[in-house]
Design an enzyme around this catalytic site. Structure first.
Site, PDB file in Angstrom:
ATOM      1  CG  HIS A   1     102.329 -64.371 -74.177  1.00 42.80           C
ATOM      2  ND1 HIS A   1     102.587 -65.694 -73.916  1.00 42.80           N
ATOM      3  CD2 HIS A   1     102.456 -63.754 -72.979  1.00 42.80           C
ATOM      4  CE1 HIS A   1     102.869 -65.859 -72.626  1.00 42.80           C
ATOM      5  NE2 HIS A   1     102.797 -64.685 -72.042  1.00 42.80           N
TER       6      HIS A   1
ATOM      7  N   PRO B   1     100.023 -61.073 -59.872  1.00 48.34           N
ATOM      8  CG  PRO B   1      97.949 -61.969 -59.263  1.00 48.34           C
ATOM      9  CD  PRO B   1      99.110 -62.200 -60.186  1.00 48.34           C
ATOM     10  CG  LEU B   2      99.506 -63.111 -55.235  1.00 52.09           C
ATOM     11  CD1 LEU B   2      99.504 -64.582 -54.871  1.00 52.09           C
ATOM     12  CD2 LEU B   2      98.621 -62.315 -54.293  1.00 52.09           C
ATOM     13  N   GLY B   3     103.042 -59.977 -56.644  1.00 52.65           N
ATOM     14  CA  GLY B   3     104.418 -59.486 -56.578  1.00 52.65           C
ATOM     15  C   GLY B   3     104.653 -58.601 -55.366  1.00 52.65           C
TER      16      GLY B   3
ATOM     17  CE1 TYR C   1     103.024 -68.324 -69.664  1.00 56.67           C
ATOM     18  CE2 TYR C   1     100.855 -69.046 -68.956  1.00 56.67           C
ATOM     19  CZ  TYR C   1     101.747 -68.036 -69.219  1.00 56.67           C
ATOM     20  OH  TYR C   1     101.372 -66.729 -69.027  1.00 56.67           O
TER      21      TYR C   1
END
Length: 298
Positions: A128, A209-211, A53
């Protein structure tokens, strides 16, 4: 804040995905630190990061260093905060995402993460993504060696299927505690893996999670079509007087007691809102209504 179990640890039911604090368009350091501190103030005790990241072509670990600085600068108690990081991916200058599952690379990556986080042992270290060029068992074997050496306390895997989850469990036993796959209203490909995690007692950490409700940092410029596509989430939110994001996270939490969503945030108010989902209990009728919304259908 409500809590859930991850291995033998108790962590907040909603975590913080720190990735947006380090990718393209990330906030300045002051706001980034304020975002992590707001999460901690709200009772969040799971912070998810990764060595990859960072801005394209930059040195690995921008996000890990940021998380470490945020914890060091926080005025409160951080003894129960679990920092989860990942190794096995890279970001070259073109902004793409590479995969390297070679055991030697993973062990070096873990050493680097250990130094950047400034800890004696990494709380949760995750593969990952499986590398198609390396036998999966060899990559997981590197996690086993890191566990045996005391450099990591718990192990997880990410972007995996059911067969790989079972394989990792056979290699790591109870020291495998989590699976991190993409799951959201928009992307539900991992329903079988979510059920398997519930069966095995593994924490399931939905990333992005908010896709369908909010844009992921991986998606680039906004491409959301508005409230109509997953309208039921917005309708329930209006009826409850909360945000659609809160409804989405509460819906995920209702999927299984092993689900711990890790929504991203780049502003303090965003993570404060997300954390509130831990206390939002949806009715059975609302959950049926939300489950029926697939790609905007009902």
């Amino acid at each position: 804040m409500r809590y859930r179990t991850l291995g033998d640890l108790r962590v907040s039911a909603v975590g913080l995905g720190a990735m947006p604090l380090s990718l393209e368009g990330h906030p300045d350091e002051r706001r980034a630190l304020a975002t992590v501190h707001a999460a901690l103030d709200a009772g969040v005790t799971l912070l998810d990061t990764a060595d990859s990241y960072h801005p394209p072509g930059a040195e690995p670990g921008h996000n890990e260093l940021l998380v470490a600085r945020a914890l060091a600068a926080y005025g409160g108690d951080t003894s129960e905060v679990l920092v989860a990081t990942k190794g096995g991916r890279g970001r070259p200058a073109d902004g793409s995402w590479t995969v390297t599952g070679d055991p030697r690379h993973l062990k070096r990556a873990a050493e680097g993460s250990l130094k950047r986080l400034g800890v004696e042992a990494i709380g949760l270290y995750q593969l990952h993504k499986p590398d198609p060029a390396v036998p999966f068992e060899e990559s997981v074997g590197a996690l086993r060696e890191l566990l045996d050496e005391g450099k990591i306390r718990l192990a997880g895997i990410s972007n995996t299927d059911g067969e790989q989850i079972r394989s990792a469990r056979a290699i790591l036993g109870d020291r495998l505690v989590s699976v991190q796959n993409r799951y959201s209203p928009e992307v539900r490909d991992s329903e079988a893996e979510l059920r398997l995690c519930a069966e095995l007692g593994l924490a399931f950490l939905p990333w992005s999670p908010l896709g369908g409700i909010s844009r992921s940092a991986l998606d680039g410029p906004s491409r959301l079509p508005g409230a109509g596509r997953f309208g039921a989430f917005h309708e329930v939110a209006a009826e409850r007087g909360v945000s659609a994001q809160q409804v989405c996270l509460a819906w995920l939490l209702a999927k299984s007691p092993t689900v711990i969503p890790i929504p991203g945030a780049s502003r303090p108010e965003t993570i404060r809102d997300s954390a509130g989902a831990a206390d939002l209990v949806l009715s059975a009728r609302e959950l049926v209504r939300l489950d029926a919304q697939r790609n905007g259908g009902s």
